[in-house]
Design an enzyme around this catalytic site. Structure first.
Site, PDB file in Angstrom:
ATOM      1  N   TYR A  58       4.683  -9.185  10.229  1.00  0.00           N
ATOM      2  CA  TYR A  58       4.465  -8.114   9.880  1.00  0.00           C
ATOM      3  C   TYR A  58       3.897  -7.170  10.865  1.00  0.00           C
ATOM      4  CZ  TYR A  58       4.529  -6.991   4.787  1.00  0.00           C
ATOM      5  OH  TYR A  58       5.002  -6.353   3.641  1.00  0.00           O
ATOM      6  N   GLU A  60       3.166  -3.144  10.659  1.00  0.00           N
ATOM      7  CA  GLU A  60       2.888  -1.694  10.133  1.00  0.00           C
ATOM      8  C   GLU A  60       1.980  -1.279  12.369  1.00  0.00           C
ATOM      9  OE1 GLU A  60       2.349  -3.399   8.408  1.00  0.00           O
ATOM     10  OE2 GLU A  60       2.201  -2.470   6.005  1.00  0.00           O
ATOM     11  N   ASP A 204      23.167  14.071  10.515  1.00  0.00           N
ATOM     12  CA  ASP A 204      23.670  12.325   9.981  1.00  0.00           C
ATOM     13  C   ASP A 204      24.836  12.558  10.202  1.00  0.00           C
ATOM     14  OD1 ASP A 204      23.886  10.231   8.318  1.00  0.00           O
ATOM     15  OD2 ASP A 204      23.799  11.271   6.863  1.00  0.00           O
ATOM     16  N   THR A 230      22.501   5.609   9.781  1.00  0.00           N
ATOM     17  CA  THR A 230      22.323   3.805   9.606  1.00  0.00           C
ATOM     18  C   THR A 230      23.251   3.187  11.623  1.00  0.00           C
ATOM     19  OG1 THR A 230      24.834   4.199   8.959  1.00  0.00           O
ATOM     20  CG2 THR A 230      22.935   3.964   7.653  1.00  0.00           C
ATOM     21  N   LYS A 233      27.452   0.681  10.302  1.00  0.00           N
ATOM     22  CA  LYS A 233      28.920   1.388  10.807  1.00  0.00           C
ATOM     23  C   LYS A 233      29.868   1.459  11.571  1.00  0.00           C
ATOM     24  CE  LYS A 233      27.639   4.313   6.207  1.00  0.00           C
ATOM     25  NZ  LYS A 233      25.854   4.513   5.975  1.00  0.00           N
ATOM     26  N   ARG A 239      21.796  -3.995   8.868  1.00  0.00           N
ATOM     27  CA  ARG A 239      22.234  -3.249   7.856  1.00  0.00           C
ATOM     28  C   ARG A 239      20.707  -2.434   8.381  1.00  0.00           C
ATOM     29  NH1 ARG A 239      26.530  -3.507   4.114  1.00  0.00           N
ATOM     30  NH2 ARG A 239      25.297  -1.785   2.915  1.00  0.00           N
TER      31      ARG A 239
END
Ligand code: DSN
Length: 422
Positions: A58, A60, A204, A230, A233, A239
Site C-alpha cells: 500500500y 497512498e 483523451d 490508458t 492500448k 492495464r
C-alpha cells in the site's frame, strides 16, 4: 519469464481451475488474430512486473509524502515511471496512479469542475468515449453534457461545427479524442476553439498514445490543459492510466487522483508502466508505431477492394470502423462469425447509427496486436480476404473452421510475447 514460470506452477498447484482457464486464454490469444484496436500484447518484461511482489504494498500519497511506511523502493519506481512519461511525451507533469482510463477522466473532472458544469465531448456513436459526457455515464449525469458529432457525409470531425457549438454553449471543458476515431485529430484546432470559447481543453489519447509516443500522430501535449490516457492500448503497457498536465495544473491533478478519487496506487501496475515507457523510449518503438499505421492502411485498402464501407473512407491511425449497412449484415452477426473463424473484433456503433449500441451496424478493428506479432502488409491483405470470405458466408461453419485452422498456422509463425498455442 522465470518468475512467471514459477508463478504458473504455484498457481497450478494452488488453483488448477484458474490456472487452466488462464492457460486457455493464453492459447486463445496465441491462436487467433486479435483485431480489437484497444488491445495489444504487453511484453514479457511488462507481464513480469505486473505479476510481482509490488501487488502486496500500500502506498497512498506521493513521493516522500505517503501514509504508510516502507516506501523506499516504491517511491523510486513511481518516480522512474513519472520521469519516463514526462520524457516520452514532453510533458511538464505526469501522474501515473489512475487505475485506468475512466478513473483518469473522472479525476480530470474532479481537478477542474463542479457538478452541473457544462462539458462538451464527442457523441459516442461518432466515436467518443462514455466518460466524455455520454448520457448513461456518470459524466452525463453529474455534468451538463453537450456533444458534437462527425459530419454525416465525410464521417470526419467538422471543426466549424465544433467551433459553432462551443461558442454557443461555452462549456467549462472541451474534449478531443475517443474510441472509434480513425483519423488524425487536429489538436491545435481544438486548442484554439477551447481558447476562444473560454473552455479548458482535455485531450483523451488513450487509443493513440503509442502512436504519439512513436511520432506517428501529432501530440496534444503543450496544447491541451490536460492529457489523459490508458497505458495498455497502442502504448503496449499494463492495464492502467496516466494524466499529464502543465506545471501550473500539477497540484490540482495530483490531488484529484489522490485523495480525491482513489486510494492506494497499484504499484505492480506502476512498475509495469515504467517498463513499458522504457520500451516506448527505444528507437524501435518508432518503427512499431509507423508500422501499426501502414498495416492499418493496407488492411483498409484491401477491405475497400472487397466492397466494405469504411467510416471516413479509410484510416490515418491504428483503427478501422466498418459500416456494414450496405451489406445488410449487423455488426454482431459478423463479429460472431469472424470469431468462429479466428478473427477477434468488436461490433460497434457507427455515426448516426439507426441500430442500438448492443446490436449496431458497425465493426471496429485495428492493427496494434498483429503489428506487435511482426505481421506486415502481406498478412493484412490475407486478413482482409478472410474477413470478406466470412462476411459472404456468415452461416458456413465448415468454412469458418477451415479459416480458423489457417489462422492458427499463421499465428504460429508470428508468436506473441507472454502467450503460447501449447
Ligand atoms: N474499452 C475501450 C475501447 O475498447 O476502446 C475504451 O474505454
Amino acid at each position: 519469464m522465470a518468475i512467471l514460470g514459477a508463478m504458473t506452477s504455484s498457481l497450478e498447484a494452488a488453483d488448477p481451475k484458474i490456472a487452466q482457464l488462464i492457460a486457455s486464454e493464453s492459447r486463445r490469444q496465441a491462436s487467433k488474430l486479435r483485431l480489437i484496436p484497444s488491445e495489444n500484447f504487453a511484453s514479457a518484461a511488462v507481464l513480469e512486473a505486473t505479476g510481482s511482489a509490488l501487488t502486496n504494498k500500500y502506498s497512498e500519497g506521493y513521493f516522500g509524502k505517503r501514509y504508510y511506511e516502507g516506501q523506499e523502493f516504491i517511491d523510486q519506481i513511481e518516480e522512474i515511471a513519472i520521469q519516463r512519461a514526462m520524457q516520452l511525451f514532453g510533458s511538464a507533469h505526469a501522474n501515473v496512479q489512475p487505475y485506468s482510463g475512466s478513473p483518469a477522466n473522472l479525476a480530470a473532472y474532479f481537478a477542474f469542475c463542479e457538478p452541473g458544469d457544462k462539458i462538451m465531448g464527442m457523441h459516442l456513436p461518432s466515436g467518443g468515449h462514455l466518460t466524455h459526457g455520454w448520457k448513461v455515464s456518470i459524466t452525463g449525469k453529474f455534468f451538463n453534457a453537450v456533444q458534437y458529432q462527425v459530419d454525416r457525409e465525410s464521417g470526419r470531425i467538422d471543426l466549424d461545427q465544433v467551433r459553432d457549438m462551443a461558442m454557443k454553449e461555452r462549456p467549462k471543458v472541451l474534449w478531443a479524442g475517443g474510441t472509434a476515431v480513425p483519423r488524425i485529430i487536429d489538436f491545435a484546432a481544438f486548442a484554439g476553439i477551447a481558447k476562444d470559447c473560454g473552455a479548458l481543453f482535455f485531450a483523451d489519447i488513450a487509443h493513440i498514445a503509442g502512436l504519439i509516443a512513436g511520432g506517428a500522430h501529432p501530440s496534444p501535449v503543450g496544447l491541451a490543459d490536460l492529457v489523459s490516457t490508458t497505458t495498455h492500448k497502442t502504448l503496449r503497457g499494463p492495464r492502467g492510466g496516466m494524466l499529464m498536465a502543465s506545471a501550473e495544473h500539477a497540484n490540482a491533478v495530483d490531488r484529484a487522483v489522490f485523495p480525491g478519487l482513489q486510494g492506494g496506487p497499484h504499484n505492480h501496475t506502476t512498475a509495469a508502466i515504467a517498463v513499458a515507457l522504457g520500451e516506448a523510449l527505444k528507437p524501435e518503438f518508432k518503427t512499431y508505431a509507423a508500422k501499426i499505421v501502414s498495416n492499418a492502411k493496407a488492411l483498409a485498402a484491401q477491405l475497400m477492394h472487397h466492397g466494405f464501407e469504411l467510416v471516413s473512407g479509410g484510416t490515418d491511425n491504428h483503427l478501422i470502423l466498418i459500416d456494414l449497412s450496405n451489406k445488410s449484415l449487423p455488426g454482431k452477426v459478423l463479429a460472431r462469425a469472424l470469431d468462429r473463424a479466428g478473427i477477434v473484433t468488436n461490433y460497434n456503433s457507427v455515426p448516426y447509427d439507426t441500430r442500438k449500441p448492443f446490436d449496431p451496424s458497425g465493426l471496429r478493428i485495428g492493427t496494434p496486436s498483429v503489428t506487435t506479432q511482426g505481421m506486415g502488409a502481406g498478412e493484412m491483405v490475407k486478413i482482409a480476404d478472410w474477413m470478406h470470405e466470412v462476411a459472404e458466408n456468415v452461416e458456413d461453419l465448415g468454412r469458418q473452421e477451415r479459416i480458423a485452422g489457417e489462422i492458427r498456422e499463421l499465428c504460429a509463425s508470428f508468436p506473441a510475447p507472454g502467450v503460447s498455442q501449447n
